[in-house]
Structure formats: C-alpha cells, structure tokens
Design an enzyme around this catalytic site. Structure first.
Site, PDB file in Angstrom:
ATOM      1  N   HIS A 240       0.818  -1.209   0.000  1.00  0.00           N
ATOM      2  CA  HIS A 240       0.000   0.000   0.000  1.00  0.00           C
ATOM      3  C   HIS A 240       0.862   1.274   0.000  1.00  0.00           C
ATOM      4  O   HIS A 240       0.598   2.184   0.784  1.00  0.00           O
ATOM      5  CB  HIS A 240      -0.918   0.021   1.243  1.00  0.00           C
ATOM      6  CG  HIS A 240      -1.941  -1.078   1.259  1.00  0.00           C
ATOM      7  ND1 HIS A 240      -2.668  -1.410   2.382  1.00  0.00           N
ATOM      8  CD2 HIS A 240      -2.381  -1.910   0.284  1.00  0.00           C
ATOM      9  CE1 HIS A 240      -3.507  -2.407   2.098  1.00  0.00           C
ATOM     10  NE2 HIS A 240      -3.341  -2.736   0.835  1.00  0.00           N
TER      11      HIS A 240
ATOM     12  N   HIS B  85      -7.310  -0.510   2.514  1.00  0.00           N
ATOM     13  CA  HIS B  85      -6.665  -0.991   1.295  1.00  0.00           C
ATOM     14  C   HIS B  85      -6.917   0.116   0.277  1.00  0.00           C
ATOM     15  O   HIS B  85      -8.080   0.391  -0.062  1.00  0.00           O
ATOM     16  CB  HIS B  85      -7.269  -2.330   0.878  1.00  0.00           C
ATOM     17  CG  HIS B  85      -6.973  -3.412   1.880  1.00  0.00           C
ATOM     18  ND1 HIS B  85      -6.300  -4.563   1.564  1.00  0.00           N
ATOM     19  CD2 HIS B  85      -7.225  -3.480   3.213  1.00  0.00           C
ATOM     20  CE1 HIS B  85      -6.159  -5.303   2.665  1.00  0.00           C
ATOM     21  NE2 HIS B  85      -6.718  -4.673   3.669  1.00  0.00           N
TER      22      HIS B  85
END
Ligand SMILES: *[C@@H]1O[C@H](CO)[C@@H](O)[C@H](O)[C@H]1NC(C)=O
Ligand SMILES: *[C@@H]1O[C@H](CO)[C@@H](O)[C@H](O)[C@H]1NC(C)=O
Ligand SMILES: *[C@@H]1O[C@H](CO)[C@@H](O)[C@H](O)[C@H]1NC(C)=O
Ligand SMILES: *[C@@H]1O[C@H](CO)[C@@H](O)[C@H](O)[C@H]1NC(C)=O
Ligand SMILES: *[C@@H]1O[C@H](CO)[C@@H](O)[C@H](O)[C@H]1NC(C)=O
Ligand SMILES: *[C@@H]1O[C@H](CO)[C@@H](O)[C@H](O)[C@H]1NC(C)=O
Length: 609
Positions: free
Chosen positions: A542, A586
């Site tokens: 990420h 996410h």
C-alpha cells in the site's frame, strides 16, 4: 507439478490467444494513428489512470491516450479467477518485480515489493479487498489541502460512480453482512460479499459476541467508520475479478477517441516550452524496452501521471522534476527543484501469524494446494458455472477487522496518535483459512488458520529515489518499516490481540494454538514479539505519499488541491502518490474516488494556485 507452474502455463497459453484477437489495444507505439492529436495522455492504467481516461473520453471530442508498461489483462486466467490472486506476484509478467532497500529495523532484510505491471495496474493483481477508509482520513485530506471538496461528505457521492454491488453467487441471504443503503448499483467496479463460506466464518463473527468490547461487530466497514470486524467486500462480481481494466477500460474500447497502448514504458516527460512563467511538459517519451527506439508523444492539454506511488516520482525525477542536488549527481539536469518528490513514502507493515486448526477441512487453502485432483476439480467448477461458483469464485479473506489502541493505553503518554481521528483504526486483521507467511515460506505439514496483522496508521516514512538516470533501472524503495516506537508498539499490540481474538470461547475445539513458524513465539515477552515482528514484517503493498497534495502555499507538498504538479505546467498526478497521509484502508478504493473527482476537476478547469 506445483499448481503455480501449471497456472503459469495456462496463463501464457491464454495470453497468446488474447494478443492475437484483441485489436483495440495497441501493442506498439508505431501503431498509433498518424496525425491524431491527443488532448490528454494518461501514463499508467491502474485505478487512477483507467478512471481518468474513461471519464475524460466520455466526451467524444476529447482524444485520450492511455499508456501501460505491462501487457493487456484480457484472457489471463489468474487475473480473472479470484482464488488464484496470490499467484500473480511476485516475479510474474504482471509484476514490476521490485524489492526494497535493506530495512534497518528488519535486521537489514530486503522485502519483495510487488506492483502491477499490466492493464489495470495493481487492481489486476491485488487481493481485491474493498475498503473506503475513514471519515477522518478524508476530512484530514480536506484540511491539509484547504479544499473541502476532499472531505468525506463531499467524496462519498463519488463512491456511487465506482461501486456496482452484485449479489454473491452462492445465492445466500446477505442480510446482516452489509448495509445496502450506503452502496450503489450504478458504478463500473463490481463489489461483492463472499461467494463461498469458510468453516471459520461463523466463529470469527461469534467472537464479536464473545468479546464485544475489544472486537465489536461492524455491519459495514465502508460507512465512514470502519472500526470493528465484519464481512469482507471485494472487487469481484459473478465470481470474476473486477479490475480498473475490466471495469473502466475494456468495455469502452469501442470509443474512437480512446486509444490504449500496452507493453510501452514512459521513460520521461519532455519539456515543451514555458507557460505562465513555468516550464511546460506536454510530451512524454516512451520505449518498449531498454534497447528499442524511442517515441515522443504530445498532448495538447495535459499529461496525467498515474504510474503509482513508486513509478510516478521515478518518472518525475527522470524528467528533471525533483530534488535538484540528487538529480544533478545522477547526471539529470534539474528543471524544477522540489525536494519532496519521492519523499514521505509510507506503507503498511504486515505480519502473518499462524495458528493450528483441529481438522483438515478447516484449512481451505492448504487442502486445495496439496491436492492436484481437488485443485483441478475446483478450477473446472469455476469454468463450468456462470456466474462462477465455488471456492475459486471467492476472495482469500471472508472477514476483515479494524481496531484502535484504546485511549487509556500507556503508549499515549509518550507518543502522539498518528491516526487521523477516532474513526481511523491503528491496526487491521485479515483472516486466511490456511497457512500464509510474509516471508513466502511454504506451508509445513499440518492445518492452519492465519491472521495477518497490519499497522494501518504507521508513523514511519521513507523514500523513493533513483538508482541511476537509466529509466529501466528499478528505483531505490525505502519504506523504512518499523522506524518508530509507535509502529513496533502497534504491531506488537496487534499480534497479541490476534491471539486473544482466537482465544474467545467460540474457537474451542477449532483452534489448537500458535503453530508453524509462530508456534514458539512467547507472547508475554515484548522482546519475543518484537523479534518475531522484525523477522517477519513484509508489505501489504500500500505505498502512498511520494507526490503529496498540499494547500496552494504549502511548499512541502508536490501537487496542489487539484493534483497539478506545483511549479510545472501541463502535468497532473492521479494515483496514491498524492495522499497526504496513508489511508487506514486498502487504498484502491481511495484511488478510484480521487480519480473520479480529479476527472471532474480536469473537466471544470479550476484556475491553478
Ligand atoms: C507484451 O508483454 C508481454 C509480457 O511481458 C509479452 O509476453 C508479450 O510478448 C508482449 N507483446 C508484444 C507484442 O511485445
Ligand atoms: C518480472 O519477472 C518475470 C519473471 O521472471 C518476468 O517475466 C517479467 O518480465 C518481469 N517484469 C518486468 C517488468 O521486468
Ligand atoms: C459486473 O457484473 C455485471 C453483471 O452483474 C456484468 O455485466 C459486468 O460485465 C461485470 N463487470 C465487470 C467489470 O466484471
Ligand atoms: C531518442 O531518440 C533520438 C533519436 O530518434 C535520440 O537522439 C535520443 O537520444 C533518444 N533518447 C533517448 C533517451 O534514448
Ligand atoms: C483429493 O481430492 C479429491 C477430490 O476432492 C478427493 O477425492 C481425494 O480423497 C483427495 N486426496 C487426498 C489425499 O486427500
Ligand atoms: C529511522 O530512519 C532514519 C532515517 O532513515 C534512520 O537514520 C534511523 O537510523 C532509523 N532508525 C531505525 C531504528 O530504523
């Protein structure tokens, strides 16, 4: 043969077929229509670039070119079949195959760092978890940018343009698993609840009744307040992955004003003149490989950089836009000096903690992975059903949990809370019905359930820098994992919490205790837990923040509130590089809505700072 090898064979065979049948996607810059004038060139076909390219090309008078370094995604079985997602990286044709620099707080380890190298970008290779992040995250972006348009209330309608909620293919009643009224059926990306139940599901949910104070149930973590545990929503529908390519690009290839060029790497932005006292960069140089010829492609209006938080700063720096002295030392003439480009890289550190389960059928992924007959039968079931059904039609994690370190925890006596506010979690649980290892260790004998623990409000930050002036050299990626007292503390807290979660009465007879490499970690000892964490931490992929957004006068930022690169004419950044702080989520969902709003901002043409 190991199933990954068989899969690669299948994928290659199908890819070859796709290449010969798909004519709307161009494979070579030499095939671009001569004399066509592009208004916008978008570099990178992930959720940022695909969304912007789609929205701008809604107007048939606007010519858009979308460039992707990787191949087309069409016909690649492992991209389509949700259960095979973990086969797409690392080191496949769909991956940039990056690694980090040696990480000081991880005993000098180098961590594999997958990034999507395919139409759809990382949304074509990720594990498909759909989480919008928190109200406080968006409100902090609005505050940092001085633009209320980035607040949760202003951004929420954009989720309706992205989401298309579809029912799970096993036909189960989803009451109590989602808050339908906050979702839309009008967007392009299919979002669904699990299509297949895991034996652990009912226990994970029952834990929220056994231990409600620490682990409350959350009906829908996409309401703006993700805190608690609930059912995972994923970017797939009808048993098939829904990526930025399959949702925003492939169905729109009929548009005569949208050209998509794959297998082509942007090597630099080219200065085309000056405007408003600033250097303008309305051209991009591309090549197919380090030894092929180069092409310079011009955009009448803008270049939009959507190459992601690693490759966007890399491309800016290769173009002479970045930290002047660093560029100079590599032999790149600095044109725009901004020392923040490539800095402030933040990522979520993850550890997989393994527990034993009492029966083989509780361990779904290893039971399938160890039995070729079963693997083939489930793939056949996926192929034979429409909509696709069975375990292969399902994502890898049926529950996700988001938690905060309590307000009375002693850590707050010495450390300032790095999260953006009370709706933003500090750590995440992501369950896997089988063995998973952050180090890629193969499953040992036995049966497992893994809790991935992730620090989602880390205070460490690092950088992306150039290794050389060669665009085909990978950049130096330093997420600087666990660099702060808070990050190691939060990870230790999360790992202990995972063990408490699985000690709830509901797991009696199901969980046998810590297992695999995690078996002998003494959870009562800070040192033992920290040693485990430093030896195991990897990424959950990420990365954000390397071209961060800031208010007009903020000289520590890279892009303005409309995502235009400061000090430059004709270049915007639309990807996770621009996030001022890392979303506790996410990030693909956050990238999609940033891109939806960016498309509106581009269309409305607000004046620059
Ligand atoms: C495009 O890239 C893929 C993956 O790298 C490769 O297999 C394929 O041959 C390339 N196609 C062309 C036409 O170069
Ligand atoms: C990543 O590695 C795979 C396997 O070696 C290779 O096919 C692919 O081309 C590599 N990706 C890039 C961007 O070089
Ligand atoms: C989403 O689902 C619909 C049917 O519910 C289907 O027609 C469409 O192709 C799917 N989109 C993607 C991107 O898979
Ligand atoms: C691009 O090609 C031109 C000739 O067509 C050449 O002069 C130039 O050096 C090339 N640039 C790069 C970066 O290879
Ligand atoms: C493998 O799976 C098949 C099909 O489900 C099953 O019949 C067989 O017993 C399994 N083999 C083992 C060793 O578990
Ligand atoms: C933290 O990061 C800084 C900057 O890279 C580095 O100088 C320092 O040694 C790091 N400390 C630890 C414990 O990782």
């Amino acid at each position: 043969m190991h199933h990954a090898d068989r899969l690669a064979t299948v994928a290659c065979a199908v890819l070859a077929l796709a290449v010969t049948t798909s004519s709307a996607v161009l494979l070579n810059p030499a095939d671009l229509p001569a004399h066509k004038q592009y208004d916008y060139i978008v570099v990178g076909a992930g959720p940022g670039g695909s969304t912007v390219a789609n929205r701008l090309s809604e107007d048939p008078h606007i010519n858009v070119l979308l460039i992707e370094a990787g191949p087309s995604d069409e016909g690649v079985l492992a991209i389509e079949v949700p259960f095979l997602a973990s086969q797409l990286q690392p080191n496949t044709p769909y991956d940039w195959n990056y690694t980090t620099t040696p990480q000081q707080a991880l005993n000098g380890r180098v961590v594999s760092y997958a990034r999507g190298h395919v139409l759809g970008g990382s949304s074509s290779i990720n594990l498909m978890v759909w989480t919008r992040s928190s109200r406080d995250d968006f409100n902090s972006y609005a505050a940092v940018a001085g633009d209320p348009g980035w607040s949760w209330d202003s951004i929420e309608p954009y989720f309706s343009k992205v989401e298309h909620i579809v029912p799970p293919t096993d036909g189960h009643n989803t009451a109590g698993e989602i808050a339908p009224h906050i979702h839309s059926h009008h967007g392009y990306v299919n979002i669904t609840l699990p299509n297949a139940k895991f034996p652990s599901d009912s226990h994970a949910i029952a834990t929220t009744q056994d231990l409600p104070d620490e682990f409350p149930f959350n009906l829908d973590s996409n309401s703006g307040n993700p805190i608690g545990l609930g059912w995972t929503q994923g970017t797939y529908g009808n048993g098939r992955r829904s990526s930025a390519a399959s949702s925003y690009i492939n169905p729109f290839l009929y548009r005569a004003n949208l050209d998509v060029l794959v297998n082509t790497t942007a090597t630099k932005l080219v200065q085309t003149g000056h405007a408003n006292g600033r250097p303008a960069f309305r051209a991009v140089e591309v090549k197919q490989s380090s030894t092929s010829r180069n092409y310079t492609l011009h955009a009448a209006t803008e270049i939009i950089l959507s190459a992601g938080a690693i490759n966007t700063p890399k491309l800016l720096m290769l173009s002479g836009i970045g930290p002047g002295p660093q560029l100079h030392s590599l032999g790149i003439a600095p044109i725009v000096d901004n020392s923040h480009i490539g800095q402030h890289l933040v990522d979520h550190p993850r550890v997989s903690n393994q527990f034993g389960v009492s029966r083989p059928e509780y361990d779904i992924t290893d039971t399938i992975g160890r039995n070729t007959t079963l693997f083939d039968a489930l793939l056949q079931e996926w192929q034979d059903t429409q909509p696709h059904r069975g375990f292969f039609a399902n994502g890898g994690s049926n529950q996700v949990g988001w938690f905060r370190i309590p307000q009375d925890d002693p850590i707050w006596d010495t450390v300032k809370d790095p999260s953006t506010g009370p709706t933003s979690p500090h750590y995440e649980f992501l369950f896997r019905p089988g063995f998973a290892s952050t180090l890629g260790t193969p499953a040992p004998p036995g049966n497992f359930l893994t809790v991935n623990t992730v620090v989602v409000a880390p205070s460490s930050s690092g950088s992306v820098t150039l290794a050389s002036a060669d665009p085909f050299d990978p950049p130096l990626i330093d997420p600087n994992f666990l660099n702060t007292t808070f990050d190691i503390y939060a990870l230790r807290t999360a790992i202990r919490a995972a063990a408490r979660f699985l000690s709830a009465p509901t797991w009696e007879g199901f969980i046998t205790g810590q297992a695999g490499p995690f078996a002998d970690v003494d959870l009562s000892s800070d040192d033992a837990v920290d040693t485990w964490a430093r030896a195991q931490v990897s990424t959950i992929w990420h990365p954000v923040g390397t071209a961060r957004m800031g208010a007009c006068g903020d000289e520590t930022s890279v892009v303005d509130p409309d995502l235009r690169v400061k000090g430059v004419e004709g270049v915007r950044v639309v990807d996770a590089s621009v996030f001022p702080t890392i979303p506790a989520a996410h990030p693909q969902a956050v990238v999609y809505v940033f891109a939806e709003r960016a498309a509106d901002l581009i269309k409305h043409g607000r004046p620059a700072c």
